[in-house]
Design a protein around this motif. Structure first.
Motif, short mmCIF file in Angstrom:
data_model
loop_
_atom_site.label_atom_id
_atom_site.label_comp_id
_atom_site.label_asym_id
_atom_site.label_seq_id
_atom_site.Cartn_x
_atom_site.Cartn_y
_atom_site.Cartn_z
N LEU A 26 34.32 35.53 36.47
CA LEU A 26 35.77 35.40 36.37
C LEU A 26 36.39 35.05 37.71
O LEU A 26 37.34 34.26 37.78
CB LEU A 26 36.38 36.70 35.83
N ALA A 27 35.87 35.64 38.79
CA ALA A 27 36.40 35.33 40.12
C ALA A 27 36.14 33.86 40.48
O ALA A 27 37.03 33.18 41.01
CB ALA A 27 35.78 36.25 41.16
N MET A 81 42.00 33.16 31.76
CA MET A 81 41.07 34.26 31.98
C MET A 81 40.53 34.83 30.67
O MET A 81 39.37 35.22 30.57
CB MET A 81 41.76 35.36 32.79
N ALA A 127 32.62 40.07 36.43
CA ALA A 127 33.62 40.00 37.51
C ALA A 127 33.37 38.77 38.39
O ALA A 127 34.32 38.06 38.76
CB ALA A 127 33.58 41.27 38.35
N ALA A 177 38.47 31.76 38.42
CA ALA A 177 39.84 31.87 38.91
C ALA A 177 40.07 31.03 40.14
O ALA A 177 41.04 30.25 40.22
CB ALA A 177 40.17 33.34 39.19
N LEU A 234 42.24 39.72 36.49
CA LEU A 234 40.80 39.98 36.50
C LEU A 234 40.49 41.45 36.21
O LEU A 234 39.65 41.74 35.34
CB LEU A 234 40.18 39.53 37.82
N LYS A 283 45.65 35.80 39.03
CA LYS A 283 44.31 35.81 38.43
C LYS A 283 43.42 36.92 39.00
O LYS A 283 42.77 37.65 38.24
CB LYS A 283 43.63 34.46 38.64
N LEU A 284 43.36 37.02 40.34
CA LEU A 284 42.39 37.91 40.97
C LEU A 284 42.86 39.35 41.04
O LEU A 284 42.05 40.28 40.88
CB LEU A 284 42.07 37.40 42.38
#
Length: 323
Positions: A177-178, A158, A174, A181, A79, A74-75
């Motif tokens: 999303l972080a 995501m 960002a 995640a 992302l 994910k990260l």
């Protein structure tokens, strides 16, 4: 003195802006994360099978390895790709959502078909790998298969989250999303850890409980957990089809084809009796039916075309079937 007071005022103003930004990020993350419910339920329902057949002492370390791989997916990978897509190709979001929704529909329909149609069970475990004698090799194979499957689900999560973010700035996207995640990963695999260890907790209570009620509770937990896993699988499958169908309908509307969404909306309004809960239930049921129908149509494509291609690219029938 006045300069110090002005500085303190500036610091206070910055702190207020920062606090507002944190609130905005939290609110956006909660909204975006809520839209991924179907994927999350399915992920939590499926992951426990990856620790079946291992010693209890290895269950939590295996789940932690899968969780770390999920965070990396994910990260580190997804992302940055999501931010690039949002900046340079936002038109890709609806088609990717349709692709992800189709995947959910295929998985849900395949599970239902697997139950209602005659089939030959694979020998060994879920990925046919129980014939491997080396436990370390088996564990590595299971973990890698789980992380590969997680990549697909994480990409869907995501993409769904990105489609729900209204903040225009790149750093806010960002940050949201972080948060999504990290929060989703720990929520899913934390729940998986609890589910996996509940039978051990029940066994422990039944053996060392001082009260008869405590020992009875432990025995009840041990007996209930197999049913709990079955219920979770049913709920996860239903959620996959409902969410998959809903994603496809809304994404088609975003691309300009409003027919399916308007058709479902009219039926929900006509038969909902002006009751929001009833209208929501009818909409979800129709999304489920649409998802199931689309998934059944995709099964031959997935089995005859996509599965062999996946096996050729990623190496191993087990990984393609592990989910």
């Amino acid at each position: 003195m006045s300069g110090l007071l002005a500085l303190l005022d500036d610091v206070a103003a910055i702190a207020k802006v920062a606090a507002a930004s944190v609130d905005d990020i939290a609110a956006a993350a909660a909204k975006a994360g809520s839209k991924t419910a179907g994927v999350l339920i399915d992920d939590a329902a499926v992951t426990p099978k990856y620790v079946q057949g291992f010693e209890p002492a290895r269950e939590l370390p295996i789940i932690w390895r899968i969780a770390r791989g999920s965070l990396f997916n994910k990260l580190i990978i997804l992302l940055p790709l999501a931010l690039l897509m949002a900046s340079f190709a936002p038109w890709l979001v609806p088609p990717l959502l349709i692709l992800g929704g189709s995947y959910l529909c295929f998985e849900g329909a395949e599970k239902i078909a697997h139950v209602v149609m005659p089939h030959d069970d694979h020998s060994g475990g879920p990925d046919g790998s129980h014939d491997i004698g080396d436990p370390t090799h088996l564990e590595e194979k299971k973990v890698q298969g789980a992380i590969k499957t997680d990549f697909i689900l994480s990409a869907e999560i995501m993409t769904i989250a990105l489609s729900q973010i209204e903040q225009p700035t790149l750093w806010m996207q960002a940050a949201v999303l972080a948060v999504v995640a990290v929060g989703i990963t720990f929520a899913v695999y934390g729940a998986v850890a609890v589910i996996v260890k509940m039978d051990d907790i029940g066994l422990w209570l039944s053996q060392v409980g001082r009260l008869g009620l405590t020992r009875a509770l432990g025995r009840g937990i041990v007996k209930f957990m197999p049913w709990m896993l079955k219920i979770l699988m049913v709920v996860g499958t239903a959620a996959m089809l409902w969410v998959g169908g809903s994603i496809i309908v809304h994404s088609l509307a975003q691309m300009g084809w409003h027919g399916p969404e308007e058709f479902i909306h009219h039926i929900a309004v006509d038969y909902g009796g002006a009751q929001p809960a009833v209208e929501w239930g009818i909409t979800a049921a129709l999304d489920f039916v649409l998802g199931l129908a689309w998934g059944l149509l995709l099964i031959p494509v997935g089995v005859k075309l996509i599965a062999p291609l996946w096996s050729a690219v990623f190496g191993g029938k087990g990984d393609a079937e592990a989910h």
